[in-house]
Scaffold this active site. Structure first.
Site, PDB file in Angstrom:
ATOM      1  CD  GLU A 129      -2.605   1.111   2.281  1.00 57.62           C
ATOM      2  OE1 GLU A 129      -2.544   0.302   3.375  1.00 57.62           O
ATOM      3  OE2 GLU A 129      -3.690   2.130   1.650  1.00 57.62           O
ATOM      4  CD  GLU A 279      -4.844  -1.902   5.045  1.00 60.97           C
ATOM      5  OE1 GLU A 279      -4.262  -1.600   6.484  1.00 60.97           O
ATOM      6  OE2 GLU A 279      -5.366  -1.757   4.277  1.00 60.97           O
ATOM      7  CG  ASN A 280       0.066  -6.875   3.731  1.00 58.39           C
ATOM      8  OD1 ASN A 280      -0.603  -5.770   3.312  1.00 58.39           O
ATOM      9  ND2 ASN A 280       0.775  -6.843   4.703  1.00 58.39           N
ATOM     10  CD  GLU A 313      -3.345  -2.049  10.924  1.00 58.28           C
ATOM     11  OE1 GLU A 313      -3.462  -1.823   9.233  1.00 58.28           O
ATOM     12  OE2 GLU A 313      -2.626  -0.515  11.186  1.00 58.28           O
ATOM     13  CD  GLU A 335      -6.824   3.416   6.224  1.00 52.92           C
ATOM     14  OE1 GLU A 335      -6.557   3.242   8.146  1.00 52.92           O
ATOM     15  OE2 GLU A 335      -5.979   2.491   5.463  1.00 52.92           O
TER      16      GLU A 335
HETATM   17  N1  TRP Z   1      -3.342   0.429   5.850  1.00 54.23           N
HETATM   18  C1  TRP Z   1      -2.015   0.961   6.531  1.00 54.23           C
HETATM   19  C2  TRP Z   1      -2.858   1.776   7.782  1.00 54.23           C
HETATM   20  O1  TRP Z   1      -3.624   1.737   8.837  1.00 54.23           O
HETATM   21  C3  TRP Z   1      -1.413   2.281   6.407  1.00 54.23           C
HETATM   22  C4  TRP Z   1      -0.383   2.138   5.932  1.00 54.23           C
HETATM   23  C5  TRP Z   1       0.784   1.641   6.423  1.00 54.23           C
HETATM   24  C6  TRP Z   1       0.281   2.722   4.815  1.00 54.23           C
HETATM   25  N2  TRP Z   1       2.177   1.116   5.606  1.00 54.23           N
HETATM   26  C7  TRP Z   1       2.108   2.753   5.171  1.00 54.23           C
HETATM   27  C8  TRP Z   1      -0.211   3.848   4.029  1.00 54.23           C
HETATM   28  C9  TRP Z   1       2.620   2.815   3.332  1.00 54.23           C
HETATM   29  C10 TRP Z   1       0.778   3.814   2.752  1.00 54.23           C
HETATM   30  C11 TRP Z   1       2.311   3.792   2.436  1.00 54.23           C
HETATM   31  O2  TRP Z   1      -3.514   1.716   8.665  1.00 54.23           O
HETATM   32 ZN    ZN Z   2      -5.788   1.775   8.870  1.00 52.91          ZN
END
Ligand code: TRP
Ligand code: ZN
Length: 887
Positions: A129, A279-280, A313, A335
């Site tokens: 992400e 959150e993969n 997550e 989010e």
């Molecule tokens: N989705 C992740 C979170 O909860 C955010 C995230 C994790 C992210 N690593 C990242 C966003 C690297 C951009 C780049 O909330």
């Molecule tokens: Zn998130």
């Protein structure tokens, strides 16, 4: 202005188009090696209905090297495709379903951006992400292309005995013979994820990791295996994370009816990570700061952070993964909603009032300044240059406030009905904020169109309340809403639906029953720019308490006498507004002291504030964690924001020191008494009761140190040396460092000697020195860049030292501008290998336009110098350009 060669084209919401092809299935083979990893992606494509007959395949890449390409098993002629590091185009794809096989070659060891496939400690790991998958293979690397994945990982058995990817493991075993690069002694595993997902949720981890295992039985009776993977030696630090995970799983079932869907859920802790966690699907990857809790090394705040991020997550499995975003403009869909969910979880696990106060505190400290400065943007933006820069307090925290307002407007049951319909309608889809809002409208037969403006306009609304007392015992409220001015935003902004929870507080703290002219009993729903409300028969001595529980993320303008504020602080049934009243009292005094100092007058003593605090501290019915929140007065930055344009950091610091010391000296006996009452040595219990005692004791200690009496500094130094828990050690050191006391020296050395092998404790150690209020701080911070515990390649260290310094109000805002120069230079240096973190550090300058003219000029110079640096990343270029603006 020099041109920014890596500046990206603006992406616009209105240009959204689905891809012409769907990727039905993604098959990946990773032949892992540190310097050479070959990735073979075999993609099953089919044309989407409605796509043009002559549609081409245009995949994105990021710094890729194409090794080979085939379609339906046959090598492709060189004229049939074109490949650059950033783009792969197949000119005449076949009709019907077909497979594309793409081989790329990566160097994980050289990947310092921590996006895509990289090495952290003894593991290979990925971060995809938002746009990291394109650093692994050419793809439709966007959230609306959902695909099932089968992933085969091959690696050295000794180097990487553990091989993980999303979903379930379906096969594993040794590999016969040596492969082309990596010698013998290799093995493999195959994972399959049956849930179609976008590429940003892909993950792979391989390495020599230890595993802690547990299980969870879902409400329908399915047993789920839970595994946490950490570096060897850290197995003993996972108990709290595991417990938090199980509580999160139970809570999502009970509160939202959401059950986990795979047979296994895995968490991997790594020490090099750009954000908090990711959150993969089925394989969350965490910054180890949010997993590991060593009783000796973790503070109460750290335990809280682990619980919150584990929950966040995990909750994404439904809000983010099962239902994902159509495009990155919808980021708040996952989010904002998931932050709202983790806040609610924390409120149920702990004190709801203290949780709300903490959430609002961070909203005010981070999101309000963002929303009132050059980086302001709507919760759902319509244009971006670099998506990495939109993982902001606005999208996350204001986004959560918008969801909370829907809950407040519809009520708990109506909210749940809307969520149920959202899950029912959109499970398995990539969707939008409009679809989310429609679910609430349809489930409740209501219209949220006026409310939806919240998502589309930047800026913090200001709500002004005028209350008239009439002789006949009625009260008339005139309420108007307007927006704070934003230089880069123009045009008329529509009125918003704003839910204001309210009550009338009687002399004994009882809620006086009232009914408004439109039947309002506990909530006023604004929808126009100006509105009137009337309440009959309100007792003369009842006081209005409004925006209870911070029901709307607004700035309230309300004339309240200090007596009214003390009254509310002492009596309101809404604990949030009691805390808010104390903050208002403090802020009024702080602003007045600031003005007095600027005009060469003597500041006025904050007598009403002292009275309110004295009475709260003496109130045995209040819990200690709430009291600790009350005695934590606004921070320097908060005062600067409240003073606004033209603020002078020196005057604010003087005003703050004056009010702090005055309060501390006035309450000295009470504070010293509290300190003694909760001083209990050998206190390592981490339960809420003991944590609350520590919080209050340490808040008292901080104020006592602010008296500048040496006996209290000595007391703090003793606590810092002798504490057997990190909460007490840190709190004492923080008090000494904030006050710039020389007594900090010995305990800092002691802390280094005890913990120099623990990176997470060294983060605290670096931060303490970065936030020290002393003329020497900048040179200390410079020297620490060369300390063996510091590394420019580790985001946690960088955030602790450089980010810590940028939030040191006095030293960062040095009158000679050296603080700004230091920050922009470090950003420039960092940008060459980790642009994401570099851009994030620049947020330290988000309020630079509000500085007094001298410092403003110096901040601008520093920013302009950075803008001229050649080869600036799109991340940093985007932020610098927005910070400076077009003038
Ligand atoms: N989705 C992740 C979170 O909860 C955010 C995230 C994790 C992210 N690593 C990242 C966003 C690297 C951009 C780049 O909330
Ligand atoms: Zn998130």
């Amino acid at each position: 202005m020099t041109t920014q060669n890596r500046r990206k084209q603006a992406i616009r919401l209105k240009d959204y188009q689905p891809t012409p092809f769907a990727i039905e299935h993604t098959d990946l083979l990773f032949e892992l090696g540190n310097e050479v990893t070959d990735v073979t992606a075999t993609l099953t494509l089919s044309k989407r209905p409605g796509a043009a007959d002559d549609a081409i395949v245009d995949f994105v890449g990021d710094g890729l090297v194409l090794q080979a390409i085939e379609i339906n098993g046959a090598a492709l002629a060189e004229t049939a495709y074109s490949a650059t590091p950033d783009k792969l185009t197949i000119h005449h794809p076949p009709a019907g379903e077909f497979t594309v096989k793409i081989v790329t070659r990566l160097n994980p060891r050289a990947n310092k951006k921590l996006m895509g496939l990289y090495r952290s400690g003894s593991a290979y790991c990925t971060q995809c992400e938002a746009e990291g998958f394109r650093r692994i293979t050419y793809f439709y690397d966007r959230p609306d292309v959902l695909s099932t994945y089968t992933v085969r990982i091959e690696a050295d058995l000794v180097e990487a005995p553990v091989l993980l990817s999303n979903g379930n493991q379906i096969e594993s075993g040794p590999l016969a013979g040596a492969d082309k690069f990596h010698g013998s002694g290799r093995h493999y595993a195959v994972w399959h994820d049956p849930f179609p997902k976008p590429s940003y949720l892909f993950a792979l981890v391989a390495g020599d990791l230890a595993c802690v295992e547990d299980s969870f039985t879902t409400q329908s009776g399915r047993k789920v295996v839970l595994r946490i993977f950490v570096e060897h030696g850290n197995e003993g630090k996972c108990d709290y994370a595991m417990d938090a995970l199980k509580r999160s799983m139970r809570w999502d079932e009970e509160r939202f009816g959401r059950e986990y869907d795979l047979d296994i859920f895995m968490i991997v802790a790594v020490s090099d990570f750009n954000m908090g966690a990711m959150e993969n699907k089925g394989l969350n990857v965490f910054n180890d700061k949010y997993v590991l809790t060593d009783p000796e090394a973790a503070t109460d705040a750290d335990y809280y952070g682990v619980e919150r991020v584990i929950a966040h997550e995990y909750f994404h499995n439904w809000t983010g993964n099962r239902i994902t975003c159509r495009d990155w403009f919808q980021l708040c869909l996952k989010e904002g909603l998931t932050v709202y969910r983790d806040q609610e979880f924390s409120a149920d696990m702990r004190s709801a009032a203290v949780q709300r106060i903490g959430d609002v505190r961070s909203l005010l400290a981070r999101q309000f300044p963002e929303d009132q400065g050059p980086l302001a943007h709507p919760v759902r933006p319509e244009v971006y240059e670099e998506i990495d820069n939109f993982y902001t307090a606005t999208v996350y925290n204001k986004g959560a406030e918008l969801v909370r307002m829907i809950d407040t407007i519809l009520g708990r049951d109506g909210f749940r009905k809307g969520m149920d319909l959202y899950f029912e309608r959109h499970d398995g889809e990539a969707t939008t904020i409009e679809a989310f809002l429609s679910s609430f409208e349809d489930a409740n037969d209501t219209d949220l169109s006026n409310f939806s403006h919240w998502y589309h306009q930047a800026g913090t609304p200001v709500v002004k309340i005028d209350e008239m007392h009439h002789e006949d015992g009625s009260r008339r409220l005139t309420i108007s809403q307007r927006f704070s001015e934003l230089p880069h935003i123009d045009g008329e902004r529509p009125a918003l639906t704003i839910p204001l929870a309210f009550g009338y507080v009687g002399p004994n703290g009882e809620d006086v029953a009232v009914v408004g002219s439109n039947g309002e009993t506990d909530m006023l729903l604004l929808s126009d720019k100006a509105q009137g409300f009337r309440f009959d028969n309100v007792p003369q001595d009842a006081r209005l308490s409004i925006n209870r529980n911070f029901s709307a993320p607004i700035v309230l303008e309300q004339k309240q006498s200090p007596e009214d504020q003390v009254f509310i602080a002492e009596r309101d049934s809404d604990p949030f507004n009691r805390w808010q009243a104390v903050q208002n009292l403090a802020m009024t005094s702080l602003k007045a002291a600031n003005t007095a100092i600027l005009t060469g007058q003597k500041p006025q003593p904050p007598l009403p504030l002292v009275a309110a605090l004295a009475s709260l501290l003496a109130n045995d019915a209040l819990d200690n964690s709430f009291k600790a929140q009350c005695v934590q007065l606004p921070q320097l930055q908060d005062v600067a924001e409240a003073v606004g344009t033209g603020f002078n950091p020196d005057a604010i610091a003087h005003a703050h020191a004056y009010i702090d010391a005055y309060v501390a000296l006035s309450l000295e006996d009470d504070l010293a008494g509290l300190y003694q009452r909760f001083v209990k040595a050998n206190d390592t219990a981490t339960d809420a009761t003991n944590a609350a005692r520590r919080a209050l004791k340490n808040a008292a200690l901080r104020l006592l140190v602010a008296t500048d009496k040496s006996e209290y500094a000595a007391l703090a130094a003793r606590q810092a040396m002798q504490a057997d828990n990190m909460t007490d050690r840190m709190a004492a050191l923080m008090a000494l460092c904030r006050q710039g006391r020389t007594e900090r020296a010995e305990p800092l050395v002691d802390m280094y000697e005890r913990f120099d092998s623990n990176g997470l404790v060294m983060d605290k150690w670096l931060t303490l020195q970065a936030m020290t209020n002393s003329d020497e701080t900048l040179s200390t911070v410079r020297a620490l860049l060369h300390d063996p515990v510091f590394s420019m390649e580790n985001p946690n260290r960088v955030r602790s030292l450089i980010g810590g310094f940028a939030s040191n109000f006095q030293q960062f805002n040095r009158v000679d501008g050296a603080g700004y120069q230091f920050l922009t230079r470090q950003v420039g240096a960092l940008d060459t290998h980790n642009p994401q973190i570099a851009a994030r550090l620049l947020e330290g300058l988000r309020s630079w336009r509000k500085l007094e003219p001298g410092r403003q000029r110096l901040a601008r110079l520093a920013l302009e110098k950075l803008r001229e640096q050649s080869g600036l990343s799109s991340n940093v270029a985007d932020i610098v350009n927005r910070l400076i603006g077009s003038d």
